[in-house]
Write a protein that holds these residues in place. Structure first.
Motif, PDB file in Angstrom:
ATOM      1  N   SER A 299      48.996  58.098  59.045  1.00 19.29           N
ATOM      2  CA  SER A 299      49.103  58.653  60.482  1.00 19.29           C
ATOM      3  C   SER A 299      50.258  58.347  61.007  1.00 19.29           C
ATOM      4  CB  SER A 299      47.823  58.635  60.820  1.00 19.29           C
ATOM      5  OG  SER A 299      47.435  59.131  62.194  1.00 19.29           O
ATOM      6  N   ILE A 300      49.954  57.525  61.510  1.00 18.39           N
ATOM      7  CA  ILE A 300      51.167  56.795  62.612  1.00 18.39           C
ATOM      8  C   ILE A 300      52.530  57.052  61.863  1.00 18.39           C
ATOM      9  CG2 ILE A 300      49.110  54.749  63.311  1.00 18.39           C
ATOM     10  CD1 ILE A 300      50.795  52.357  61.520  1.00 18.39           C
ATOM     11  N   MET A 301      52.891  56.636  60.700  1.00 14.71           N
ATOM     12  CA  MET A 301      54.465  57.093  60.537  1.00 14.71           C
ATOM     13  C   MET A 301      54.611  58.621  60.529  1.00 14.71           C
ATOM     14  SD  MET A 301      55.647  54.078  59.832  1.00 14.71           S
ATOM     15  CE  MET A 301      56.997  54.712  58.921  1.00 14.71           C
ATOM     16  N   LEU A 302      53.545  59.360  60.186  1.00 17.45           N
ATOM     17  CA  LEU A 302      53.313  60.684  60.560  1.00 17.45           C
ATOM     18  C   LEU A 302      53.729  61.388  62.341  1.00 17.45           C
ATOM     19  CD1 LEU A 302      53.936  64.022  59.835  1.00 17.45           C
ATOM     20  CD2 LEU A 302      50.871  63.277  59.889  1.00 17.45           C
ATOM     21  N   GLN A 303      53.247  60.421  62.979  1.00 14.59           N
ATOM     22  CA  GLN A 303      53.195  60.276  64.564  1.00 14.59           C
ATOM     23  C   GLN A 303      55.325  59.889  64.656  1.00 14.59           C
ATOM     24  OE1 GLN A 303      51.436  57.641  66.392  1.00 14.59           O
ATOM     25  NE2 GLN A 303      50.206  59.271  67.721  1.00 14.59           N
ATOM     26  N   LEU A 304      55.309  59.388  64.113  1.00  7.93           N
ATOM     27  CA  LEU A 304      57.219  58.988  64.660  1.00  7.93           C
ATOM     28  C   LEU A 304      57.931  59.493  63.563  1.00  7.93           C
ATOM     29  CD1 LEU A 304      58.915  56.771  65.549  1.00  7.93           C
ATOM     30  CD2 LEU A 304      58.814  54.974  63.506  1.00  7.93           C
ATOM     31  N   PHE A 305      58.022  60.276  62.876  1.00 13.57           N
ATOM     32  CA  PHE A 305      57.963  61.548  62.141  1.00 13.57           C
ATOM     33  C   PHE A 305      58.188  62.467  63.090  1.00 13.57           C
ATOM     34  CE2 PHE A 305      59.045  65.231  59.370  1.00 13.57           C
ATOM     35  CZ  PHE A 305      60.323  64.577  59.336  1.00 13.57           C
ATOM     36  N   ILE A 306      57.595  62.703  63.601  1.00 15.55           N
ATOM     37  CA  ILE A 306      57.364  63.899  64.254  1.00 15.55           C
ATOM     38  C   ILE A 306      58.839  64.208  65.800  1.00 15.55           C
ATOM     39  CG2 ILE A 306      56.687  64.898  66.254  1.00 15.55           C
ATOM     40  CD1 ILE A 306      53.675  65.066  64.546  1.00 15.55           C
ATOM     41  N   TYR A 307      58.464  62.671  66.264  1.00 17.32           N
ATOM     42  CA  TYR A 307      59.916  62.222  67.837  1.00 17.32           C
ATOM     43  C   TYR A 307      61.330  61.955  66.541  1.00 17.32           C
ATOM     44  CZ  TYR A 307      55.931  61.855  70.570  1.00 17.32           C
ATOM     45  OH  TYR A 307      54.569  62.199  71.177  1.00 17.32           O
ATOM     46  N   CYS A 308      60.931  61.017  65.444  1.00 16.82           N
ATOM     47  CA  CYS A 308      62.972  61.231  64.677  1.00 16.82           C
ATOM     48  C   CYS A 308      63.046  62.779  64.730  1.00 16.82           C
ATOM     49  CB  CYS A 308      62.308  60.243  63.871  1.00 16.82           C
ATOM     50  SG  CYS A 308      61.861  58.454  64.483  1.00 16.82           S
ATOM     51  N   TYR A 309      62.145  63.043  63.594  1.00 20.24           N
ATOM     52  CA  TYR A 309      62.815  64.890  63.656  1.00 20.24           C
ATOM     53  C   TYR A 309      63.603  65.781  64.656  1.00 20.24           C
ATOM     54  CZ  TYR A 309      62.715  69.141  61.585  1.00 20.24           C
ATOM     55  OH  TYR A 309      62.374  70.418  60.416  1.00 20.24           O
ATOM     56  N   GLY A 310      62.521  65.720  65.464  1.00 22.71           N
ATOM     57  CA  GLY A 310      62.005  66.737  66.307  1.00 22.71           C
ATOM     58  C   GLY A 310      64.745  66.207  67.505  1.00 22.71           C
ATOM     59  N   GLY A 311      64.438  64.855  67.752  1.00 21.93           N
ATOM     60  CA  GLY A 311      65.396  64.379  68.139  1.00 21.93           C
ATOM     61  C   GLY A 311      66.874  64.643  66.896  1.00 21.93           C
ATOM     62  N   GLU A 312      66.049  64.472  65.766  1.00 29.00           N
ATOM     63  CA  GLU A 312      67.381  64.577  64.979  1.00 29.00           C
ATOM     64  C   GLU A 312      68.131  66.192  64.856  1.00 29.00           C
ATOM     65  OE1 GLU A 312      70.617  63.361  61.928  1.00 29.00           O
ATOM     66  OE2 GLU A 312      69.149  62.338  63.218  1.00 29.00           O
ATOM     67  N   ILE A 313      66.454  67.022  64.653  1.00 25.11           N
ATOM     68  CA  ILE A 313      67.826  68.459  64.766  1.00 25.11           C
ATOM     69  C   ILE A 313      68.387  69.260  66.165  1.00 25.11           C
ATOM     70  CG2 ILE A 313      65.470  69.419  63.198  1.00 25.11           C
ATOM     71  CD1 ILE A 313      64.009  69.813  65.048  1.00 25.11           C
ATOM     72  N   ILE A 314      67.838  68.344  67.293  1.00 28.01           N
ATOM     73  CA  ILE A 314      68.274  69.071  68.952  1.00 28.01           C
ATOM     74  C   ILE A 314      69.985  68.175  68.326  1.00 28.01           C
ATOM     75  CG2 ILE A 314      68.191  68.713  71.020  1.00 28.01           C
ATOM     76  CD1 ILE A 314      65.588  68.519  71.168  1.00 28.01           C
ATOM     77  N   LYS A 315      69.685  67.105  68.012  1.00 30.89           N
ATOM     78  CA  LYS A 315      71.695  66.453  67.746  1.00 30.89           C
ATOM     79  C   LYS A 315      72.129  67.451  66.757  1.00 30.89           C
ATOM     80  CE  LYS A 315      72.252  62.365  65.545  1.00 30.89           C
ATOM     81  NZ  LYS A 315      72.233  61.396  64.544  1.00 30.89           N
ATOM     82  N   ALA A 316      71.595  67.386  65.581  1.00 32.77           N
ATOM     83  CA  ALA A 316      72.566  68.268  64.367  1.00 32.77           C
ATOM     84  C   ALA A 316      72.940  69.635  65.329  1.00 32.77           C
ATOM     85  CB  ALA A 316      71.484  68.086  63.137  1.00 32.77           C
ATOM     86  N   GLU A 317      72.246  69.897  65.845  1.00 34.94           N
ATOM     87  CA  GLU A 317      71.954  71.730  66.185  1.00 34.94           C
ATOM     88  C   GLU A 317      73.060  72.062  66.994  1.00 34.94           C
ATOM     89  OE1 GLU A 317      71.985  74.417  64.211  1.00 34.94           O
ATOM     90  OE2 GLU A 317      70.506  73.004  62.803  1.00 34.94           O
ATOM     91  N   SER A 318      72.957  70.807  68.256  1.00 34.56           N
ATOM     92  CA  SER A 318      73.847  70.713  69.545  1.00 34.56           C
ATOM     93  C   SER A 318      75.241  71.022  68.870  1.00 34.56           C
ATOM     94  CB  SER A 318      73.160  69.705  70.556  1.00 34.56           C
ATOM     95  OG  SER A 318      73.334  68.607  69.494  1.00 34.56           O
ATOM     96  N   LEU A 319      75.484  69.690  67.683  1.00 32.95           N
ATOM     97  CA  LEU A 319      76.491  69.516  67.477  1.00 32.95           C
ATOM     98  C   LEU A 319      77.347  70.276  66.997  1.00 32.95           C
ATOM     99  CD1 LEU A 319      76.658  66.029  66.038  1.00 32.95           C
ATOM    100  CD2 LEU A 319      77.837  67.300  68.873  1.00 32.95           C
ATOM    101  N   GLN A 320      76.784  71.664  65.818  1.00 33.58           N
ATOM    102  CA  GLN A 320      77.080  72.847  65.903  1.00 33.58           C
ATOM    103  C   GLN A 320      76.906  73.205  66.214  1.00 33.58           C
ATOM    104  OE1 GLN A 320      77.505  73.556  62.299  1.00 33.58           O
ATOM    105  NE2 GLN A 320      76.553  70.780  61.715  1.00 33.58           N
ATOM    106  N   VAL A 321      77.607  73.613  67.328  1.00 37.08           N
ATOM    107  CA  VAL A 321      77.749  74.984  68.434  1.00 37.08           C
ATOM    108  C   VAL A 321      79.456  74.390  68.495  1.00 37.08           C
ATOM    109  CG1 VAL A 321      78.097  75.292  70.850  1.00 37.08           C
ATOM    110  CG2 VAL A 321      75.509  74.518  70.072  1.00 37.08           C
TER     111      VAL A 321
END
Length: 384
Positions: A299-321
């Motif tokens: 549960s706590i690792m899924l909690q952390l994963f949510i924030y890490c995954y969210g930060g990762e996809i924003i970073k990746a897609e913003s660079l793709q512009v």
């Protein structure tokens, strides 16, 4: 609109908050949230008392510390919501308006709407996380009941246990003190699960929607025909620049809202990993305890994963512009339009990071914490 952003609304309403304009109602809601905050904070006393009382028993101390840290993280999240609760509604309203104004180019090659698909994924992840938190809380609540039934079936003496490792300043073993403490623990657990699920669900929903809009922007840039006369393309290019600026603004807003939560998430999860790994390694002979701590760890690792995954996809897609501009027919544009495109490239080359201090929400950091957990397992086993 269907169920668009329904998860976000359910999260906010689960915390008793609506988009109220009346100051009296808003004050009543704030009082409710402050009461919830104080209620969760009050649980720290019996938890810490348990640690002090059993300070010579490492197994009991670590069992209580893992819950103390989870409770502390919930305090951070409730405080974050109290400070920024109106910003949550403003961001949701902004995303709704952006979706209503989206053009046909917001669809992928197979005709799928980016934002609709993003919300399906956000709903799935949000429900999975809520289920994980709920099951972990349920395991804690059912633990004493299962142990009591097992002791009765085996004919052995069973000493009453509270669902959480707590020590109250009165008799919490005999009736009616035991029943009062169990009810108090159930209520605290319910508040922790609801607030944690709500704040985390909002984050992943906003992050996934931001990714969808960055993808929409990329599609609009690629589909733009810069070979047309400057007068015909200038208005369209201005809207692209404004769209990009808006997405960067929303990304920065999301980062500012969740800075305390991201910082607390990384710090507290790092501490929890060490505590729960110790519990897992030392509970190998008890299936019930092993399942409980394994569920808690997941549960706590899924909690952390949510924030890490969210930060990762924003970073990746913003660079793709940047790459979207390079893949377009920019070379056919006039010099004036090329300067506007260069502005988009310049802005998109800066990583959009969800960070708090020296902690960056990324999958690389999530993997780093997972590796640390594996190293701790090896270390604790070698010591034993």
């Amino acid at each position: 609109m269907g169920v668009l952003f329904q998860l976000q609304e359910n999260c906010l309403r689960a915390m008793g908050h609506s988009h109220a304009k009346e100051s009296t109602e808003d004050r009543a809601l704030s009082l409710k949230h402050i009461s919830s905050l104080l209620f969760v904070v009050s649980a720290q006393y019996p938890l810490i008392s348990y640690v002090v009382y059993n300070r010579n028993d490492m197994e009991k101390v670590t069992a209580s510390l893992s819950v103390v840290l989870t409770n502390l993280l919930t305090v951070v999240k409730i405080t974050t919501f109290l400070v920024y609760k109106q910003d949550f509604w403003k961001m949701m309203s902004r995303f709704r308006k952006m979706h209503q104004q989206s053009s046909p180019s917001s669809r992928s090659k197979d005709g799928t709407d980016y934002v609709t698909e993003a919300n399906k994924l956000a709903t799935f992840l949000g429900r999975a996380y809520c289920l994980s938190c709920g099951l972990t809380g349920l395991y804690f609540m059912l633990g004493p009941i299962v142990k009591g039934v097992a002791s009765s079936w085996r004919g052995t003496l069973y000493v009453r246990e509270l669902p959480m490792p707590m020590k109250f300043p009165f008799n919490d073993v005999d009736s009616p003190g035991y029943e009062v403490c169990v009810l108090y623990t159930v209520l605290v657990t319910a508040v922790v699960v609801v607030y944690a699920s709500a704040v985390d669900g909002l984050f992943i929903s906003f992050a996934i929607n931001l990714r969808a809009h960055f993808q929409t922007l990329q599609g609009e840039i690629k589909n733009s025909d810069f070979a047309l006369p400057e007068k015909d393309t200038q208005a369209g290019l201005k809207s692209l620049v404004d769209y990009h600026d808006l997405l960067l603004f929303l990304s920065r807003k999301l980062r500012s809202i969740y800075t305390p939560t991201v910082f607390g998430q990384f710090v507290i999860t790092s501490l929890q990993v060490g505590v729960i790994i110790y519990q897992l390694v030392t509970s190998m002979d008890s299936v019930m305890d092993l399942l409980l701590y394994a569920s808690f760890f997941g549960s706590i690792m899924l909690q952390l994963f949510i924030y890490c995954y969210g930060g990762e996809i924003i970073k990746a897609e913003s660079l793709q512009v940047d790459f979207a501009v390079r893949l377009s027919n920019w070379y056919l544009a006039s010099p004036k339009l090329r300067r506007s495109l260069a502005l988009i490239i310049q802005q998109s080359q800066r990583e959009v990071l969800i960070r708090a201090g020296f902690f960056v929400a990324s999958l690389a950091n999530f993997v780093g914490i997972c590796r640390t957990a594996l190293s701790l397992i090896t270390l604790i086993k070698s010591i034993e």
